[in-house]
Design a protein around this motif. Structure first.
Motif, mmCIF file in Angstrom:
data_model
loop_
_atom_site.group_PDB
_atom_site.id
_atom_site.type_symbol
_atom_site.label_atom_id
_atom_site.label_comp_id
_atom_site.label_asym_id
_atom_site.label_seq_id
_atom_site.Cartn_x
_atom_site.Cartn_y
_atom_site.Cartn_z
ATOM 1 N N SER A 83 48.398 -3.979 -58.836
ATOM 2 C CA SER A 83 48.464 -2.651 -58.242
ATOM 3 C C SER A 83 49.922 -2.179 -58.224
ATOM 4 O O SER A 83 50.787 -2.838 -57.638
ATOM 5 C CB SER A 83 47.909 -2.707 -56.813
ATOM 6 O OG SER A 83 48.413 -1.628 -56.063
ATOM 7 N N THR A 121 51.341 0.376 -56.779
ATOM 8 C CA THR A 121 51.851 0.770 -55.466
ATOM 9 C C THR A 121 52.311 -0.466 -54.691
ATOM 10 O O THR A 121 53.380 -0.476 -54.086
ATOM 11 C CB THR A 121 50.755 1.493 -54.660
ATOM 12 O OG1 THR A 121 49.555 0.735 -54.751
ATOM 13 C CG2 THR A 121 50.512 2.884 -55.182
ATOM 14 N N LEU A 122 51.497 -1.509 -54.764
ATOM 15 C CA LEU A 122 51.846 -2.725 -54.030
ATOM 16 C C LEU A 122 53.000 -3.469 -54.708
ATOM 17 O O LEU A 122 53.834 -4.077 -54.039
ATOM 18 C CB LEU A 122 50.616 -3.626 -53.879
ATOM 19 C CG LEU A 122 49.443 -2.992 -53.103
ATOM 20 C CD1 LEU A 122 48.323 -3.998 -52.887
ATOM 21 C CD2 LEU A 122 49.881 -2.443 -51.742
ATOM 22 N N VAL A 127 55.250 3.162 -51.029
ATOM 23 C CA VAL A 127 53.882 2.876 -50.595
ATOM 24 C C VAL A 127 53.365 3.974 -49.669
ATOM 25 O O VAL A 127 54.117 4.590 -48.916
ATOM 26 C CB VAL A 127 53.784 1.487 -49.931
ATOM 27 C CG1 VAL A 127 54.346 1.487 -48.528
ATOM 28 C CG2 VAL A 127 52.361 0.959 -49.946
ATOM 29 N N GLY A 128 52.064 4.229 -49.786
ATOM 30 C CA GLY A 128 51.479 5.297 -48.990
ATOM 31 C C GLY A 128 50.936 4.767 -47.684
ATOM 32 O O GLY A 128 49.767 4.389 -47.603
ATOM 33 N N LYS A 131 39.749 0.328 -49.692
ATOM 34 C CA LYS A 131 39.815 -0.297 -51.012
ATOM 35 C C LYS A 131 38.624 -1.226 -51.238
ATOM 36 O O LYS A 131 37.976 -1.203 -52.289
ATOM 37 C CB LYS A 131 41.119 -1.087 -51.073
ATOM 38 C CG LYS A 131 41.601 -1.456 -52.435
ATOM 39 C CD LYS A 131 42.910 -2.226 -52.302
ATOM 40 C CE LYS A 131 44.008 -1.582 -53.107
ATOM 41 N NZ LYS A 131 45.308 -2.241 -52.933
ATOM 42 N N TRP A 154 44.054 7.493 -58.251
ATOM 43 C CA TRP A 154 44.643 6.397 -57.481
ATOM 44 C C TRP A 154 44.605 5.134 -58.335
ATOM 45 O O TRP A 154 43.594 4.865 -59.012
ATOM 46 C CB TRP A 154 43.873 6.199 -56.165
ATOM 47 C CG TRP A 154 44.405 5.053 -55.362
ATOM 48 C CD1 TRP A 154 45.712 4.833 -55.010
ATOM 49 C CD2 TRP A 154 43.671 3.950 -54.853
ATOM 50 N NE1 TRP A 154 45.822 3.666 -54.297
ATOM 51 C CE2 TRP A 154 44.588 3.100 -54.191
ATOM 52 C CE3 TRP A 154 42.318 3.597 -54.889
ATOM 53 C CZ2 TRP A 154 44.199 1.925 -53.569
ATOM 54 C CZ3 TRP A 154 41.937 2.430 -54.274
ATOM 55 C CH2 TRP A 154 42.871 1.608 -53.618
ATOM 56 N N VAL A 155 45.700 4.384 -58.286
ATOM 57 C CA VAL A 155 45.904 3.253 -59.199
ATOM 58 C C VAL A 155 44.731 2.310 -59.384
ATOM 59 O O VAL A 155 44.520 1.800 -60.479
ATOM 60 C CB VAL A 155 47.108 2.374 -58.773
ATOM 61 C CG1 VAL A 155 48.401 2.971 -59.190
ATOM 62 C CG2 VAL A 155 47.117 2.082 -57.295
ATOM 63 N N ASN A 192 45.312 11.079 -53.752
ATOM 64 C CA ASN A 192 46.437 10.185 -53.942
ATOM 65 C C ASN A 192 46.479 9.969 -55.447
ATOM 66 O O ASN A 192 45.493 9.452 -55.990
ATOM 67 C CB ASN A 192 46.169 8.856 -53.221
ATOM 68 C CG ASN A 192 47.246 7.827 -53.464
ATOM 69 O OD1 ASN A 192 48.222 8.091 -54.135
ATOM 70 N ND2 ASN A 192 47.055 6.627 -52.909
ATOM 71 N N TYR A 198 41.843 10.475 -46.960
ATOM 72 C CA TYR A 198 42.862 11.387 -46.404
ATOM 73 C C TYR A 198 42.230 12.611 -45.751
ATOM 74 O O TYR A 198 42.870 13.654 -45.651
ATOM 75 C CB TYR A 198 43.837 11.820 -47.510
ATOM 76 C CG TYR A 198 44.636 10.676 -48.082
ATOM 77 C CD1 TYR A 198 45.778 10.204 -47.438
ATOM 78 C CD2 TYR A 198 44.237 10.024 -49.255
ATOM 79 C CE1 TYR A 198 46.500 9.136 -47.943
ATOM 80 C CE2 TYR A 198 44.948 8.954 -49.768
ATOM 81 C CZ TYR A 198 46.086 8.512 -49.102
ATOM 82 O OH TYR A 198 46.797 7.450 -49.602
ATOM 83 N N LYS A 250 44.732 5.708 -42.804
ATOM 84 C CA LYS A 250 45.664 6.837 -42.950
ATOM 85 C C LYS A 250 45.588 7.780 -41.753
ATOM 86 O O LYS A 250 46.601 8.324 -41.330
ATOM 87 C CB LYS A 250 45.366 7.612 -44.240
ATOM 88 C CG LYS A 250 45.101 6.747 -45.460
ATOM 89 C CD LYS A 250 46.339 6.020 -45.972
ATOM 90 C CE LYS A 250 45.979 5.250 -47.250
ATOM 91 N NZ LYS A 250 47.068 4.535 -47.854
ATOM 92 N N TYR A 254 51.733 12.848 -50.202
ATOM 93 C CA TYR A 254 52.423 12.600 -51.458
ATOM 94 C C TYR A 254 52.838 13.909 -52.126
ATOM 95 O O TYR A 254 52.153 14.934 -51.987
ATOM 96 C CB TYR A 254 51.499 11.865 -52.430
ATOM 97 C CG TYR A 254 50.912 10.597 -51.865
ATOM 98 C CD1 TYR A 254 51.696 9.459 -51.704
ATOM 99 C CD2 TYR A 254 49.571 10.543 -51.481
ATOM 100 C CE1 TYR A 254 51.156 8.293 -51.169
ATOM 101 C CE2 TYR A 254 49.030 9.385 -50.946
ATOM 102 C CZ TYR A 254 49.816 8.260 -50.794
ATOM 103 O OH TYR A 254 49.284 7.125 -50.268
ATOM 104 N N ARG A 278 55.728 9.736 -58.162
ATOM 105 C CA ARG A 278 55.106 9.997 -56.858
ATOM 106 C C ARG A 278 56.071 9.689 -55.722
ATOM 107 O O ARG A 278 56.637 8.605 -55.656
ATOM 108 C CB ARG A 278 53.843 9.132 -56.679
ATOM 109 C CG ARG A 278 53.088 9.487 -55.386
ATOM 110 C CD ARG A 278 51.961 8.516 -55.086
ATOM 111 N NE ARG A 278 52.439 7.311 -54.418
ATOM 112 C CZ ARG A 278 51.654 6.412 -53.844
ATOM 113 N NH1 ARG A 278 50.325 6.576 -53.874
ATOM 114 N NH2 ARG A 278 52.149 5.323 -53.268
HETATM 115 N N1 GLU Z 1 46.851 3.566 -50.974
HETATM 116 C C1 GLU Z 1 48.245 3.377 -50.676
HETATM 117 C C2 GLU Z 1 49.126 3.794 -51.831
HETATM 118 O O1 GLU Z 1 48.644 4.305 -52.792
HETATM 119 C C3 GLU Z 1 48.485 1.961 -50.241
HETATM 120 C C4 GLU Z 1 48.725 0.942 -51.322
HETATM 121 C C5 GLU Z 1 47.504 0.651 -52.109
HETATM 122 O O2 GLU Z 1 46.627 -0.033 -51.630
HETATM 123 O O3 GLU Z 1 47.469 1.161 -53.243
HETATM 124 O O4 GLU Z 1 50.308 3.648 -51.778
#
Ligand code: GLU
Length: 391
Positions: A13, A15-16, A37-38, A100, A124-125, A174, A205, A237, A323, A367
């Motif tokens: 991931s 983002t992580l 990170v979101g 998730k 989203w990723v 996202n 969201y 969130k 974002y 982002r």
């Molecule tokens: N959903 C948030 C983000 O996109 C948290 C990290 C993740 O799980 O992707 O940053």
């Protein structure tokens, strides 16, 4: 070592990964600002934490029912009743380990090898990887900055084949913050229902929509087509509860039973204490939600004004989430071509961490998460602007 075939096409991931890299740099003493990170920077509301502490003290620390404690499943119904005037019964609700996990379970429960899943991009990723893990095929439908990052039924239709099984919607989005208006949303839902598709609406969201924009939820469509729509959400969130890992799905009770069977074979129930915390969040006052919404809106206005003032950046004003997804291809140059190269340069020179758009299906964009303190945000944007405009 021989690793299973199914993990071959799965990426970490992004983002992580960026978050992990940032934490690593911070641990080395580098003063990095993370807009990566979101997650809300606010603490979890006190009454929620108190409920968790009470649960621990009362010994509410054992296994619970796999799909969630009855009170929480009921409270999810209460939440939808309060927000949208539709009250799904407890048997139409399952509680999972974050939004998730809720999404992952749905893909595992619904997809077969060879099925195609329409994913509007920017996405989203984790959506494409979750689809691939279910052995299905992600089909990306790209909506660039010129379309406000929103797809239309015609664009989806052009990507549809007899193998198309599912559509994943995410509004507010996202990474783009785009919010579909009610008419736009209904047109897509109607098209998907006419096509016989299953729709997963990721509404994590839903409390972060900035007036005059209004949240268009798929709940009404779920009520009409309960076996073809699932709505995912969670407390992360809205209530600043990312680490508690409580998400939920509203779906047909038959599907919820299957999701519970799947969950019962892999994770069992969500942490009992976290469920009590989520219960307090959903049943308590939403003043905290409103005040966080106001703070995010203020930051959105501030950050958007700065990004919009950059001559070569292109970005529609986001109406929700936290974002900004800006097309910075106008700044591409030798050694800084593509979103990953831009983010690397920004991390090295501005010490600001951002997630490259390529991870979300658009390599022209980067982002920014503005879920950080106002002054930190202002300082990060200034540093980013300086690097982008340096020669
Ligand atoms: N959903 C948030 C983000 O996109 C948290 C990290 C993740 O799980 O992707 O940053």
């Amino acid at each position: 070592m021989e690793i299973a075939e199914r993990l071959r096409c799965i990426k970490p991931s992004a983002t992580l990964s960026v978050n992990a890299k940032t934490l690593e740099l911070k641990a080395q003493g580098v003063d990095v600002i993370s807009l990566a990170v979101g997650e809300p920077d606010f603490p979890t509301p006190v009454h929620v934490c108190d409920a968790a502490c009470a649960a621990i003290r009362e010994g509410f620390t054992r296994y619970t029912a796999v799909p969630g404690i009855p009170a929480l499943r009921k409270a999810v119904g209460g939440y939808y009743d309060r927000q949208y005037g539709i009250c799904p019964p407890p048997e139409a609700v399952i509680v999972s380990n974050g939004g998730k996990h809720a999404l992952y379970n749905l893909m595992q429960a619904l997809l077969n090898a060879g099925d195609e899943v329409l994913i509007p991009a920017p996405y989203w990723v984790s959506y494409p990887d979750m689809v691939s893990l279910a052995q299905a095929t992600p089909v990306i439908v790209r909506a660039g900055v010129e379309l406000g990052f929103k797809v239309t039924p015609a664009m989806l239709d052009a990507a549809c084949t007899p193998r198309t099984k599912m559509l994943i919607l995410n509004s507010p989005s996202n990474p783009t913050g785009a919010v579909y208006g009610q008419e736009e949303f209904d047109a897509i839902m109607q098209w998907a229902m006419d096509r016989g598709l299953f729709v997963i609406s990721d509404e994590i969201y839903d409390q972060l929509v900035f007036a005059p924009a209004v949240m268009a939820s798929a709940m009404r469509w779920w009520q009409k087509f309960p076996d073809r729509v699932a709505v995912c959400n969670g407390v992360a969130k809205s209530f600043a509860m990312t680490g508690w890992r409580v998400g939920y799905t509203v779906a047909h009770p038959d599907l919820v039973k299957k999701l519970a069977t799947l969950q019962g074979q892999c994770t069992s129930n969500v942490c009992s204490v976290a469920q009590k915390a989520a219960l307090a969040a959903l049943e308590g006052s939403y003043d905290c939600v409103r005040s966080m919404n106001a703070a995010f809106r203020r930051r959105r206005d501030m950050a958007y004004a700065v990004v919009d003032s950059w001559e070569k950046a292109r970005c529609p004003r986001p109406d929700g989430a936290f974002y900004i997804f800006a097309d910075v291809s106008g700044y591409f140059r030798e050694g800084m071509r593509g979103s990953a190269a831009v983010c690397t340069r920004l991390l090295e020179e501005a010490h600001v961490a951002l997630v490259p758009g390529v991870a979300f299906g658009d390599d022209n964009c980067i982002r920014f998460s503005y879920a950080v303190d106002d002054q930190v945000l202002a300082s990060a944007l200034e540093k980013i602007g300086a690097v982008l405009h340096s020669r």
